[in-house]
Design a protein around this motif. Sequence first.
Motif, mmCIF file in Angstrom:
data_model
loop_
_atom_site.group_PDB
_atom_site.id
_atom_site.type_symbol
_atom_site.label_atom_id
_atom_site.label_comp_id
_atom_site.label_asym_id
_atom_site.label_seq_id
_atom_site.Cartn_x
_atom_site.Cartn_y
_atom_site.Cartn_z
ATOM 1 N N PRO A 132 25.449 4.646 -77.390
ATOM 2 C CA PRO A 132 25.877 4.122 -76.085
ATOM 3 C C PRO A 132 24.915 3.118 -75.464
ATOM 4 O O PRO A 132 23.693 3.274 -75.521
ATOM 5 C CB PRO A 132 25.962 5.390 -75.227
ATOM 6 C CG PRO A 132 24.958 6.323 -75.839
ATOM 7 C CD PRO A 132 24.957 6.031 -77.308
ATOM 8 N N ILE A 133 25.501 2.106 -74.856
ATOM 9 C CA ILE A 133 24.835 1.219 -73.908
ATOM 10 C C ILE A 133 25.357 1.614 -72.529
ATOM 11 O O ILE A 133 26.576 1.639 -72.311
ATOM 12 C CB ILE A 133 25.162 -0.255 -74.189
ATOM 13 C CG1 ILE A 133 24.646 -0.685 -75.568
ATOM 14 C CG2 ILE A 133 24.606 -1.153 -73.083
ATOM 15 C CD1 ILE A 133 23.140 -0.743 -75.699
ATOM 16 N N VAL A 134 24.481 1.925 -71.594
ATOM 17 C CA VAL A 134 24.889 2.397 -70.277
ATOM 18 C C VAL A 134 24.954 1.224 -69.309
ATOM 19 O O VAL A 134 23.961 0.495 -69.128
ATOM 20 C CB VAL A 134 23.921 3.473 -69.752
ATOM 21 C CG1 VAL A 134 24.208 3.796 -68.286
ATOM 22 C CG2 VAL A 134 24.042 4.734 -70.604
ATOM 23 N N ARG A 135 26.117 1.051 -68.693
ATOM 24 C CA ARG A 135 26.282 -0.007 -67.697
ATOM 25 C C ARG A 135 25.734 0.482 -66.372
ATOM 26 O O ARG A 135 26.209 1.459 -65.789
ATOM 27 C CB ARG A 135 27.751 -0.407 -67.559
ATOM 28 C CG ARG A 135 27.948 -1.610 -66.655
ATOM 29 C CD ARG A 135 29.394 -2.008 -66.508
ATOM 30 N NE ARG A 135 29.968 -2.514 -67.740
ATOM 31 C CZ ARG A 135 31.027 -3.329 -67.784
ATOM 32 N NH1 ARG A 135 31.605 -3.717 -66.650
ATOM 33 N NH2 ARG A 135 31.506 -3.737 -68.936
ATOM 34 N N LEU A 136 24.731 -0.214 -65.851
ATOM 35 C CA LEU A 136 23.988 0.274 -64.691
ATOM 36 C C LEU A 136 24.838 0.308 -63.422
ATOM 37 O O LEU A 136 24.729 1.243 -62.620
ATOM 38 C CB LEU A 136 22.740 -0.580 -64.491
ATOM 39 C CG LEU A 136 21.677 -0.413 -65.585
ATOM 40 C CD1 LEU A 136 20.604 -1.488 -65.449
ATOM 41 C CD2 LEU A 136 21.043 0.973 -65.534
ATOM 42 N N GLU A 137 25.656 -0.693 -63.207
ATOM 43 C CA GLU A 137 26.475 -0.708 -61.996
ATOM 44 C C GLU A 137 27.465 0.460 -61.994
ATOM 45 O O GLU A 137 27.674 1.100 -60.954
ATOM 46 C CB GLU A 137 27.229 -2.034 -61.877
ATOM 47 C CG GLU A 137 26.351 -3.221 -61.520
ATOM 48 C CD GLU A 137 25.633 -3.839 -62.708
ATOM 49 O OE1 GLU A 137 24.862 -4.788 -62.518
ATOM 50 O OE2 GLU A 137 25.858 -3.354 -63.848
#
Length: 381
Positions: A132-137
Motif C-alpha cells: 500500500p501507498i497511503v494517501r495522506l489527505e
Amino acid sequence: MTANARERVAEAIEQMPLVDHHVHGMLADPLAEADLLDAMVQASHVEDRAAVFDSQFGFAVRRWCAPALGLEPFADAAEYLAARSELGFDEATSRLLRASGITTYLIDGGHAPERLVPDERMMRLADARSHPIVRLETLAEGAMSGASSGADFLDRLEGALTAASERAVGYKTVAAYRTGLALEPARPTAAEVGGAADAWFAAGDPRLTDATVIRHLAWWALEQGSVLQVHVGFGDGDLRLDRADPFLLQPFLAATQHAGGRVVLLHCYPFVREAGMLAHLYPHVHLDAGLALGQVGANADVVLRETLDLTPFSKLLFSTDAWGAPERVLVGAAAWRNAATDVLADYVDRHGWPADEAIRIAELMAWRNAEALYGRHFVTP
C-alpha cells in the motif's frame, strides 16, 4: 547499430519484469460498459465509444489489449467490447493484467475505494503482489470525520499516521488538487497546525483543503525517512494545471532535501522537463511519466525521451497510474516497453551507446530504481 543489437535491446525490454510504483484498484463487477469507458480516460464522463477508441489511448488499446483477449490487433471497438463481455469479468481482467508483465504493484487506494475490487482479488487475477501507498489527505479526512474538536482531530491523526506507518511502503499527497503546489517551504509549527485543525473543524468541510495541514502531513512523511509521492501535472477535470507545475514546489523541495525522505514527482506531463530539472538539482527528488505514457500512445517515445534529458537515470521510475480499467495497466506497460525500446535503441544506433548499457538503463527504470527507493524487501520481482 546492427539489427542484432536492436533485437537484443528490444528482447531484453520485452522480457523485463516491471514494478508499477503508482497504481490504483480496478472497478468491481458487474462492470457496465459506460463505467469501463469512463475509466479508460481522465475525463469525468465520455459520451460514446468513439470518444475513447478514436484517440491515441484507444488505438493503443486496440493494438495491445485486443490480442490479450484473443483478437487480432486493431480489432474495432464493437468487436473488442463484445469479446471482453463474452470472456467475463475475471477472465478478461486476468488476461489484461497478466499480459502487462508487472510483478509488483504499489497501490494508492485513496480514490473511490468503494467502487473497486479488493486488492487481494486484483492480485490473484494479476498473479502479482502488492503493497500500500497511503494517501495522506484521505487519511486525514478519516481522522476528522469522527473528531469532536480540532485537538481531537490531531490526536486521531497521530494514531492514524502511526498505524499507517506499520503497513505503508510510501505516502502520497494530492496537494495539486487541493491547494496547488506552491506550498510554504518551512515545517509548520505546532501552534500553526493546531490553529489550522481548529479552523478546519469549525468549517465542517469533510474535504481537506488546508495548506498548513497538508504541509504538516508532507513534512511528517519525509521526516519518517519515507517516500512521498506528489501528483504533478496532467490529471482529472477538477485539477487546475497552473497550480500543478512542479516549479511551484521548488522552495519546498529545497527546504526538505535534508529531512530524510525522498520525493517522487508523479506523471509530470506536460512539465516533464521541469520535473527532470528538479530531479537533477535535488538529491531526494525522483520522477515518473506514467500517466502520460499510456494516454499519448504512439507518441510515448517523445515523452520518455524528455524525461531522460536531465533526470539522472537512477531517479526515473515506471508507473501506470491505472484506475478502474485493466486496459490502462496493459497499455501503460506496453507503451513504456515500446517507447523505451525506441529511445534506447536510438541511443545505441546514433550515439554509440553499448547495447548492454542501454539494457541496464531500461532495467533501472523498469524495477531496480523502485527496489532502491522503496526497499528490496518490498518490490524485488
